[in-house]
Design an enzyme around this catalytic site. Structure first.
Site, short mmCIF file in Angstrom:
data_model
loop_
_atom_site.label_atom_id
_atom_site.label_comp_id
_atom_site.label_asym_id
_atom_site.label_seq_id
_atom_site.Cartn_x
_atom_site.Cartn_y
_atom_site.Cartn_z
N HIS A 11 28.38 -4.75 61.00
CA HIS A 11 29.72 -4.33 61.46
C HIS A 11 30.86 -4.45 60.44
O HIS A 11 32.02 -4.28 60.81
CB HIS A 11 30.08 -5.03 62.77
N ASP B 212 32.16 -9.25 67.46
CA ASP B 212 33.11 -8.81 66.43
C ASP B 212 32.90 -7.37 65.99
O ASP B 212 32.94 -7.09 64.81
CB ASP B 212 32.97 -9.77 65.22
N HIS C 229 30.03 -17.57 63.33
CA HIS C 229 29.95 -16.15 63.03
C HIS C 229 29.81 -15.98 61.51
O HIS C 229 30.70 -16.40 60.77
CB HIS C 229 31.20 -15.44 63.54
N ASP D 193 29.37 -13.07 58.87
CA ASP D 193 29.27 -11.65 58.58
C ASP D 193 28.17 -11.45 57.53
O ASP D 193 28.19 -12.08 56.49
CB ASP D 193 30.61 -11.12 58.09
ZN LIG Z 1 32.28 -10.14 61.90
#
Ligand SMILES: [Zn+2]
Length: 1022
Positions: free
Chosen positions: A577, A372, A260, A262
């Site tokens: 997000h 997420d 993951h 971001d």
């Molecule tokens: Zn995230």
């Protein structure tokens, strides 16, 4: 034969084994202490420090100065480039040789101008493998470059992870040398670790745990760390245990590598590009060594970044995508917020994502992947299905603070009834480590035991990137089918979902939104980002419509497809997000606001170009209406042609007209009363405004119905203490409601600004604290069914939450909130924990509280946080969190909300249309003298909204129009157009023509049938 333990003592046997592989205790004599053999210093290390992130080519030509391991450098966000020369000793022939590199930043090793390995201590990656088994013909003298970012895997928070970054942090390299790595010791350590974890995880209740205990104890007996020839006996014993098989009924865990990343969070966008490079090059290395390894990778934007920054790496990725090991997932441009983007934005996330994946890899994604995000809109199932996606994976609802979500595998049914097969990996994580704990949790937590016999386990360091390690793969390989543990197979989302679908008869269905009972402050934090998002969504809507009309009107007009794609992609990126929710550091906010500025200035230019092509030249003023209904509104004229600067204009749907001032049926009257209150009236509404700006009365003149609740006032500003438990920018907690204080101190009492006629308005200023004030203009326009509150706040608070309240004379157990392409109800009571956990909710342009035949709507132009409890409607305005951005929301804010009492239902009262009008102001344009009013499109049925008009992605002189049913009703509608449309076809949200469905086109228009909240997209061939 096993040795009989001296005593029946589980604890000593277990701890003995643990100490045998400890990297803290007894490393002088245990197995862990033998992981590395001889070491050898590097020949030279020199360094060059750059405040900017530069390319390898640029870096490699700089002057490097000698560097001594242990020396400090910095500052935060800079990059230190190292040039390393090394010579592997001849006598290491036949050994596995690593460059061991331990530093407190994130590093990338470059060799021969190519990135070859990501190194991050926090991600358990400190080795670059120079040779698996050193041969004479291999180069022994090598020059490498190491690019080290001065930030950690999670940025550089001062004191805690989510604190604002420490901009003066110093960094260093703690260890840099050549070592012999002993693969056989590593393998045996993994055997030990897995067996010890089985003992611990299965506990004292399972006989299998004891079998593991005796096995591991015997392995310690057999293994002499100083004598590698003893390793194979210990290893064989472990193998015997691991190869004892399960029965057929055992649960299957589908292990998928994941990382993951971001797209921006505790680090800026630019660093994310390098995070992708570091993480993915490591993945490719693992694939070269582990042909069974499968890695799932989302976010088209990140692929696009790697494509342009690391073309060599990208072509390797393409190779492994073809092999089916590197699997693009998700189908969206970024992993966006699941609540705040508009319906059209959500569609564009998929359109840009799926088209990118198809173009680059020849295939669209079949699952939506959003592990997420802070909640999921009830419209997502329909949007997914419209974009060729029937499966959905997330896990975030496991973060609920109040209620445990009851399913892991289920059908999720959206607002319109569309269903998608949904899976929440029961381990409640997207960054597992392949450990026994992960596997046991995956089975134990599964809330659909007996209904679904397959689950996903995503492994690899995440959030800040990092991804899987060889150790994780080794762990999973050991326990593929070991009695007492779930079966484990390396898998793909396709494989998992097809297994789940094949055996789905017992699965439950969850209807409506997936609301996250946490992070509810993200509807409000970083108000500027939210405002710009709404403004840019509106602007791109208008640019696309104006450009589409220009395309039809003028043969030579070039639809600005490339530019629009660029602007959309910026907007979509900011919907990531941790960006649009406001949970990012200040540097990201600066980047995001700069991107919005680009969208606004370029968008304005495109709009002008489209208008010019539409013949808009000359000295007169015209008005452009991008909404699909006729509008009759008061607007501000800027050229001074009219004395008052105001005009009441009538503009046809999706069209334009000259400014021809018409007279209102009833002008607005403004009267200052003897007690200092001000009375305003426009024939529809009658209001009395107190000296402090609150509404003493708001009355719907026909049928003389008071809106403000007895003994209360409307437009009451209130302030709350807002101190969450941890997640500062994210969370507003239930207990903040106990700290409510009305804002009452008047700095400047109400006074008249505009004295009536087409518009009446008053203004006042309140003091929120010694640091903050609010100034507001309350505006009533002729013909307008709502009152606007143009608000300006000077905001310098710390951990406070500003809201505005309207207690109204309505009783209803449910309130209605606008969401993407529709609306939904949420309770106004707190009966059950599921009800009160929604004490702060999100909505888009409006929320409404109605009883039979009367209601009140609260509209806004850039806010998303609402709460409607009992009969009080509250709009959330501003927060003041200090982490991860210490200056979040400090400064000046401008926003508008509006209150609209109505008879009948909100549908019949046109609340939806009014909220659109508030958000899409009529735009002034130049036009020739005395043009004829002109309309390009209209829709026969009020409930059907023509949301989008754009050129088809594949061009070919075709337009795409998107409509949706907004009332929640089954209706037929006719879309009429004055444009030269030859043919019309139904298509999906990806604009793929449905050749079985030509649209029903007659001379009257195109007839369309809608189910409640259905989205319909058409291809219009010009
Ligand atoms: Zn995230």
């Amino acid at each position: 034969m096993y040795h009989q333990p001296v005593l029946k003592n589980r604890r000593t046997l277990l701890e003995r084994a643990e100490k045998f592989i400890s990297d803290v205790y007894f490393t002088d004599c245990n197995l862990r202490g033998r992981l590395y053999g001889d070491s050898c210093p590097l020949e030279t290390i020199s360094a060059f420090l750059s405040p900017k992130r530069i390319t390898f080519t640029e870096a490699s030509t700089q002057n490097f100065a000698p560097y001594k391991v242990g020396e400090n450098f910095g500052q935060t966000w800079w990059t230190c480039w190292f040039k390393v020369t090394l010579t592997v000793p001849e006598h290491w022939r036949g050994k596995e040789v690593h460059l061991l590199w331990e530093c407190d930043g994130e590093a990338m090793v470059w060799r021969d101008g190519q990135p070859v390995q990501g190194l991050t201590k926090e991600g358990e990656k400190t080795s670059y493998i120079l040779s698996d088994c050193l041969k004479d013909e291999e180069p022994h003298s090598v020059t490498l470059y190491v690019e080290m970012a001065c930030n950690g895997l999670f940025g550089a928070g001062q004191g805690s992870m989510i604190a604002a970054p420490d901009s003066n942090r110093k960094f260093s390299v703690q260890r840099a040398e050549l070592v012999i790595f002993k693969r056989d010791v590593r393998e045996l350590l993994t055997d030990f670790e897995m067996l010890i974890d089985i003992v611990k995880e299965l506990g004292e209740g399972e006989q299998r745990g004891y079998q593991a205990l005796f096995t591991v104890n015997e392995m310690v007996n057999l293994c002499d760390p100083a004598d590698p020839s003893s390793f194979s006996n210990a290893h064989s014993l472990a193998q015997r245990f691991f190869s004892q098989r399960n029965g057929d009924s055992q649960h299957t865990v589908h292990a998928m590598g994941h990382c993951h990343i971001d797209s921006a969070w505790l680090w800026p966008y630019e660093e994310t590009i390098r995070k992708c490079g570091r993480s993915w090059v490591t993945v490719i290395n693992l694939m070269e060594k582990n042909p069974e390894f499968v890695f799932t990778c989302s976010q088209a934007q990140q692929f696009q970044w790697v494509k342009s920054w690391y073309p060599g790496l990208y072509s390797k990725i393409q190779f492994y995508v073809k092999k089916g090991q590197f699997i693009p997932v998700g189908g969206t441009w970024v992993e966006m917020d699941g609540n705040l983007p508009s319906g059209e934005s959500m569609v564009r996330q998929f359109l840009e994502g799926q088209r990118f994946f198809h173009q680059e890899f020849g295939r669209c994604c079949t699952e939506f992947w959003l592990p997420d995000t802070f909640g999921y809109s009830a419209q997502l199932p329909q949007i997914m299905q419209g974009c060729g996606i029937s499966n959905f994976l997330t896990q975030k609802l496991s973060w609920n603070l109040v209620n445990a979500f009851p399913h892991n595998t289920f059908f999720w049914e959206g607002l319109d009834g569309s269903k998608v097969l949904t899976h929440f990996p029961p381990g409640n994580s997207y960054e597992m480590k392949g450990k026994i704990e992960d596997l046991v949790k995956t089975v134990k937590n599964n809330k659909d035991k007996g209904r679904a016999n397959h689950s996903a386990a995503l492994f690899g360091f995440g959030d800040g990137g990092g991804g899987p390690t060889q150790l994780m793969l080794d762990r999973l390989r050991l326990v593929q089918d070991t009695d007492g543990l779930p079966k484990v197979q390396m898998s793909s989302p396709d494989q998992l979902f097809s297994k789940l679908l094949a055996d789905s008869a017992l699965l439950c269905t969850w209807s409506g939104e997936l609301f996250l009972e946490l992070h509810n402050g993200t509807y409000t934090t970083q108000a500027q980002i939210k405002r710009e998002n709404r403004r840019c969504e509106t602007l791109l809507h208008d640019v696309e419509i104006a450009s589409s009309l220009a395309l039809c009107q003028k043969k030579t007009f070039q639809y600005p497809q490339e530019k629009l794609q660029q602007l959309w992609r910026l907007l979509l990126l900011n919907q990531f997000h941790d960006v649009i929710p406001g949970s990012c550091i200040g540097m990201v906010v600066e980047d995001a606001l700069r991107y919005y500025e680009d969208i606004c200035s370029d968008g304005a230019l495109l709009l002008r170009e489209a208008w010019e092509a539409l013949g808009s030249k000359g000295s007169s003023v015209g008005v452009f209406n991008s909404l699909p209904w006729e509008r009759h509104e008061v607007i501000q004229i800027t050229d001074g042609a009219d004395k008052s600067g105001l005009a009441l204009v009538r503009v046809p749907s999706i069209g334009m007209s000259p400014v021809k001032d018409t007279q209102p049926v009833t002008p607005v009257s403004v009267t200052v009363q003897s007690d200092g209150t001000v009375l305003m009236e426009n024939g529809t509404l009658h209001t009395v405004i107190n000296k402090d700006g609150t509404l003493a009365s708001l009355c719907l003149i026909s049928p003389n119905r008071e809106t403000v609740s007895d003994g209360c006032v409307g437009n009451q500003f209130v302030i709350f203490d807002d101190v969450p438990l941890y997640w500062d920018a994210w969370d507003v907690m239930d207990y903040h409601l106990q700290t409510r204080k009305p804002v009452v101190e008047v700095l400047q009492p109400v006074h008249v600004v505009t004295s009536g006629g087409l518009r009446g308005s008053v203004s006042f200023t309140l003091r929120i604290s010694d640091k903050s004030t609010v100034t507001q203009e309350i505006v009533m326009d002729a013909m307008c069914p709502y009152i606007r509150f143009n608000t300006k706040v000077q905001w310098a608070e710390s951990h406070k939450f500003l809201k505005v309240e309207f207690p109204v004379r309505v009783r209803s157990l449910n309130a209605t909130y606008e969401i993407q392409f529709g609306h939904l109800q949420r309770p106004t009571h707190w009966n059950t924990s599921w009800d009160w956990a929604r004490f702060e909710v999100w909505g888009h342009k409006w929320a409404d509280l109605s009883e039979h035949n009367f209601g009140v709507a609260l509209l806004n132009d850039c806010k998303y946080g609402y709460s409607i409890h009992k009969n009080t409607m509250t709009l959330s305005l501003l927060r003041a969190p200090k982490a991860p951005d210490a200056t979040a929301d400090m400064g000046t804010h401008q926003f508008t909300y509006a209150i609209m009492p109505h008879t009948g239902s909100f549908q019949d009262a046109s609340v939806i249309q009014c909220a659109y009008n508030l958000n899409f102001p009529l735009r002034l344009m130049q036009c020739s003298a005395d043009p004829v009013p002109w309309s390009a499109f209209s829709v026969s049925t009020k409930s059907v909204i023509l949301e989008t008009i754009k050129q088809a992605e594949d061009g070919n002189r075709a337009l795409v129009v998107r409509l949706y049913e907004s009332y929640g009703s089954s209706v037929s509608a006719t879309l009429r157009t004055t444009l030269p449309v030859r043919k019309a076809w139904h298509c999906d949200l990806l604009e793929r023509q449905d050749r079985t469905q030509p649209a029903d086109m007659t001379s009257d228009g195109i007839t369309l049938n809608f189910k409640p909240f259905q989205i319909v997209t058409l291809l219009l061939i010009l």
